[in-house]
Design an enzyme around this catalytic site. Structure first.
Site, PDB file in Angstrom:
ATOM      1  N   ARG A  27       0.802  -1.232   0.000  1.00  0.00           N
ATOM      2  CA  ARG A  27       0.000   0.000   0.000  1.00  0.00           C
ATOM      3  C   ARG A  27       0.834   1.282   0.000  1.00  0.00           C
ATOM      4  O   ARG A  27       0.482   2.268   0.653  1.00  0.00           O
ATOM      5  CB  ARG A  27      -0.998   0.029   1.174  1.00  0.00           C
ATOM      6  CG  ARG A  27      -1.981  -1.113   1.193  1.00  0.00           C
ATOM      7  CD  ARG A  27      -2.924  -1.115  -0.010  1.00  0.00           C
ATOM      8  NE  ARG A  27      -3.681  -2.338  -0.032  1.00  0.00           N
ATOM      9  CZ  ARG A  27      -3.354  -3.388  -0.799  1.00  0.00           C
ATOM     10  NH1 ARG A  27      -2.339  -3.336  -1.633  1.00  0.00           N
ATOM     11  NH2 ARG A  27      -4.079  -4.480  -0.762  1.00  0.00           N
ATOM     12  N   SER A  53     -10.806  -0.735   3.371  1.00  0.00           N
ATOM     13  CA  SER A  53     -10.046  -1.111   4.571  1.00  0.00           C
ATOM     14  C   SER A  53      -9.512   0.132   5.266  1.00  0.00           C
ATOM     15  O   SER A  53      -8.803   0.927   4.649  1.00  0.00           O
ATOM     16  CB  SER A  53      -8.859  -1.999   4.197  1.00  0.00           C
ATOM     17  OG  SER A  53      -9.339  -3.230   3.724  1.00  0.00           O
ATOM     18  N   GLU A 113      -4.732   2.783   6.460  1.00  0.00           N
ATOM     19  CA  GLU A 113      -4.549   2.707   5.002  1.00  0.00           C
ATOM     20  C   GLU A 113      -5.231   3.935   4.386  1.00  0.00           C
ATOM     21  O   GLU A 113      -4.758   4.519   3.418  1.00  0.00           O
ATOM     22  CB  GLU A 113      -5.187   1.411   4.475  1.00  0.00           C
ATOM     23  CG  GLU A 113      -5.096   1.273   2.964  1.00  0.00           C
ATOM     24  CD  GLU A 113      -5.546  -0.102   2.468  1.00  0.00           C
ATOM     25  OE1 GLU A 113      -5.339  -1.105   3.183  1.00  0.00           O
ATOM     26  OE2 GLU A 113      -6.115  -0.151   1.366  1.00  0.00           O
TER      27      GLU A 113
HETATM   28  C1  LIG Z   1     -15.672  -0.647  -1.211  1.00  0.00           C
HETATM   29  C2  LIG Z   1     -14.190  -0.465  -1.317  1.00  0.00           C
HETATM   30  C3  LIG Z   1     -13.384  -1.573  -1.607  1.00  0.00           C
HETATM   31  C4  LIG Z   1     -11.988  -1.398  -1.702  1.00  0.00           C
HETATM   32  N1  LIG Z   1     -11.205  -2.490  -1.978  1.00  0.00           N
HETATM   33  C5  LIG Z   1      -9.868  -2.348  -2.085  1.00  0.00           C
HETATM   34  C6  LIG Z   1      -9.029  -3.462  -2.384  1.00  0.00           C
HETATM   35  O1  LIG Z   1      -9.485  -4.579  -2.579  1.00  0.00           O
HETATM   36  N2  LIG Z   1      -7.690  -3.255  -2.463  1.00  0.00           N
HETATM   37  C7  LIG Z   1      -7.128  -2.024  -2.272  1.00  0.00           C
HETATM   38  O2  LIG Z   1      -5.892  -1.888  -2.357  1.00  0.00           O
HETATM   39  N3  LIG Z   1      -7.912  -0.948  -1.999  1.00  0.00           N
HETATM   40  C8  LIG Z   1      -9.244  -1.073  -1.900  1.00  0.00           C
HETATM   41  N4  LIG Z   1     -10.035   0.015  -1.622  1.00  0.00           N
HETATM   42  C9  LIG Z   1      -9.397   1.341  -1.430  1.00  0.00           C
HETATM   43  C10 LIG Z   1      -9.332   2.227  -2.701  1.00  0.00           C
HETATM   44  O3  LIG Z   1     -10.319   1.846  -3.631  1.00  0.00           O
HETATM   45  C11 LIG Z   1      -7.950   2.144  -3.370  1.00  0.00           C
HETATM   46  O4  LIG Z   1      -6.940   2.605  -2.516  1.00  0.00           O
HETATM   47  C12 LIG Z   1      -7.924   2.986  -4.660  1.00  0.00           C
HETATM   48  O5  LIG Z   1      -6.832   2.598  -5.444  1.00  0.00           O
HETATM   49  C13 LIG Z   1      -7.861   4.491  -4.404  1.00  0.00           C
HETATM   50  O6  LIG Z   1      -8.048   5.140  -5.643  1.00  0.00           O
HETATM   51  P1  LIG Z   1      -8.815   6.551  -5.719  1.00  0.00           P
HETATM   52  O7  LIG Z   1      -8.755   7.012  -7.118  1.00  0.00           O
HETATM   53  O8  LIG Z   1     -10.161   6.437  -5.117  1.00  0.00           O
HETATM   54  O9  LIG Z   1      -7.854   7.446  -4.820  1.00  0.00           O
HETATM   55  P2  LIG Z   1      -8.261   8.547  -3.752  1.00  0.00           P
HETATM   56  O10 LIG Z   1      -8.995   7.896  -2.630  1.00  0.00           O
HETATM   57  O11 LIG Z   1      -8.929   9.687  -4.411  1.00  0.00           O
HETATM   58  O12 LIG Z   1      -6.803   8.984  -3.263  1.00  0.00           O
HETATM   59  C14 LIG Z   1      -5.960   8.047  -2.629  1.00  0.00           C
HETATM   60  C15 LIG Z   1      -4.511   8.564  -2.707  1.00  0.00           C
HETATM   61  O13 LIG Z   1      -4.075   8.563  -4.068  1.00  0.00           O
HETATM   62  C16 LIG Z   1      -3.608   9.862  -4.438  1.00  0.00           C
HETATM   63  N5  LIG Z   1      -3.914  10.079  -5.861  1.00  0.00           N
HETATM   64  C17 LIG Z   1      -5.089   9.864  -6.502  1.00  0.00           C
HETATM   65  N6  LIG Z   1      -4.956  10.137  -7.822  1.00  0.00           N
HETATM   66  C18 LIG Z   1      -3.676  10.548  -8.011  1.00  0.00           C
HETATM   67  C19 LIG Z   1      -2.921  10.992  -9.146  1.00  0.00           C
HETATM   68  N7  LIG Z   1      -3.450  11.066 -10.377  1.00  0.00           N
HETATM   69  N8  LIG Z   1      -1.616  11.361  -8.956  1.00  0.00           N
HETATM   70  C20 LIG Z   1      -1.050  11.284  -7.723  1.00  0.00           C
HETATM   71  N9  LIG Z   1      -1.713  10.871  -6.618  1.00  0.00           N
HETATM   72  C21 LIG Z   1      -3.014  10.512  -6.757  1.00  0.00           C
HETATM   73  C22 LIG Z   1      -4.366  10.810  -3.521  1.00  0.00           C
HETATM   74  O14 LIG Z   1      -3.689  12.061  -3.424  1.00  0.00           O
HETATM   75  C23 LIG Z   1      -4.354  10.007  -2.226  1.00  0.00           C
HETATM   76  O15 LIG Z   1      -3.110  10.153  -1.580  1.00  0.00           O
HETATM   77  C24 LIG Z   1     -11.415  -0.115  -1.514  1.00  0.00           C
HETATM   78  C25 LIG Z   1     -12.255   0.987  -1.248  1.00  0.00           C
HETATM   79  C26 LIG Z   1     -13.626   0.820  -1.155  1.00  0.00           C
HETATM   80  C27 LIG Z   1     -14.493   2.018  -0.898  1.00  0.00           C
END
Ligand SMILES: Cc1cc2nc3c(=O)[nH]c(=O)nc-3n(C[C@H](O)[C@H](O)[C@H](O)COP(=O)(O)OP(=O)(O)OC[C@H]3O[C@@H](n4cnc5c(N)ncnc54)[C@H](O)[C@@H]3O)c2cc1C
Length: 301
Positions: A174, A223, A296
């Site tokens: 992560r 998580s 996380e």
């Molecule tokens: C129902 C549910 C299930 C999930 N299951 C999983 C799973 O199985 N495995 C897992 O690992 N995670 C899981 N997650 C967590 C989440 O989906 C992941 O961490 C996902 O990759 C985050 O992406 P996001 O675009 O929503 O990022 P955000 O939540 O918007 O941001 C997360 C981080 O990424 C950074 N970021 C986003 N875009 C960029 C960019 N273009 N450039 C630089 N930094 C950036 C942000 O600044 C922040 O630090 C889950 C979440 C939910 C709600």
């Protein structure tokens, strides 16, 4: 910071907003306003914004908002979101895909399947964007972004474009050593040629397994804590289950009945309710098991 400095940035290249509501832009459905919000519709728009902003305050890049807990107050810096021109998907050299960092991981996974490429099935279960997935080194079913990534195209907050190859990045569970200063624009991934039906059935199996194990149709950030891999074999949800009553709640911030590491906003939880639940659970787990668990979820304040 003078708001007038930014007014000229409103164009087809990007949209600038002040005191912009962030609540609807994240999965928890919690949060106040960003002092400055910029939706970049093109690379030129993003560069123009960074030139005007000149690192005068914090910058937070918001992806799909599926891993963030945002303050109820005013976020004093700028929030940047990638718009439509960062959502392209292109295949080249038969097994390579270039994906805009604003595209969802699910779309990347489906595009890979449609082009008979396996290896990205796990992305169909993660609700974030490609940019968020790279930042978090997201993963499930024993696969992570680090396993499919070839290179990242990005820009730093001074507006300099860079390309970073996978072998120059140290990924960890992560996270990675990629500078916090970077905004990921697009990334190249490599798949393996395979029969489409078998890729599709693999994806369905994964989705089914996830649906059985985790809550769906709730306001959550996934998580809450990382699994403390180097301290114990136990997963974060197991430590929480043995240390905290499942009924623990602060206002509408509660622990999911289906998965103890998923915290949910039952209706109108505030940032403080959710943060209190997080810190209380962390302290109780440490008191009961001696294991320190870390979030996380990214807390934005
Ligand atoms: C129902 C549910 C299930 C999930 N299951 C999983 C799973 O199985 N495995 C897992 O690992 N995670 C899981 N997650 C967590 C989440 O989906 C992941 O961490 C996902 O990759 C985050 O992406 P996001 O675009 O929503 O990022 P955000 O939540 O918007 O941001 C997360 C981080 O990424 C950074 N970021 C986003 N875009 C960029 C960019 N273009 N450039 C630089 N930094 C950036 C942000 O600044 C922040 O630090 C889950 C979440 C939910 C709600």
């Amino acid at each position: 910071m003078q708001i007038d400095d930014f007014k000229n940035l409103n164009s087809t290249e990007g949209e600038i907003q002040f005191e912009y509501d962030l609540k609807k832009l994240n999965w928890f459905n919690i949060g106040g306003k960003a002092k400055i919000f910029f939706k970049a519709n093109s690379l030129k728009g993003l560069i123009d914004f960074l030139k005007v902003y000149k690192k005068r305050g914090k910058i937070f890049v918001l992806g799909a908002g599926s891993n963030v807990l945002i303050t109820d107050g005013i976020y004093s810096g700028a929030v940047i979101k990638l718009g439509k021109s960062f959502q392209n998907l292109t295949i080249f050299n038969k097994n390579m895909i270039n994906a805009g960092c604003g595209v969802t991981q699910k779309k990347l996974s489906e595009f890979s399947m449609e082009n008979n490429l396996s290896g990205m099935e796990f992305l169909s279960c993660i609700p974030g964007s490609v940019g968020g997935g790279i930042r978090m080194n997201s993963g499930c079913f024993e696969r992570e972004f680090k396993d499919i990534l070839i290179s990242i195209q990005c820009i730093d907050q001074d507006g300099s474009l860079k390309m970073i190859n996978r072998e120059n990045i140290k990924f960890e569970y992560r996270g990675s050593d990629l500078s916090k200063d970077l905004i990921f624009l697009s990334a190249t991934f490599k798949g393996i040629k395979e029969d489409q039906n078998s890729i599709q059935s693999n994806m369905l199996k994964m989705k089914h397994q996830k649906k059985n194990a985790q809550p769906t149709k709730v306001k959550t950030g996934g998580s809450t804590f990382k699994n403390p891999k180097d301290q114990t074999e136990k997963k974060a949800w197991e430590l929480i289950r043995e240390s905290v009553p499942n009924s623990l709640n602060f206002g509408d911030a509660a622990i999911s009945k289906k998965h103890a590491n998923f915290f949910v906003n039952k209706k109108d939880a505030s940032f403080n309710d959710m943060k209190k639940l997080i810190t209380t659970v962390r302290d109780k787990v440490f008191k009961k098991t001696g294991v320190a668990i870390n979030t996380e979820i990214i807390i934005v304040e």
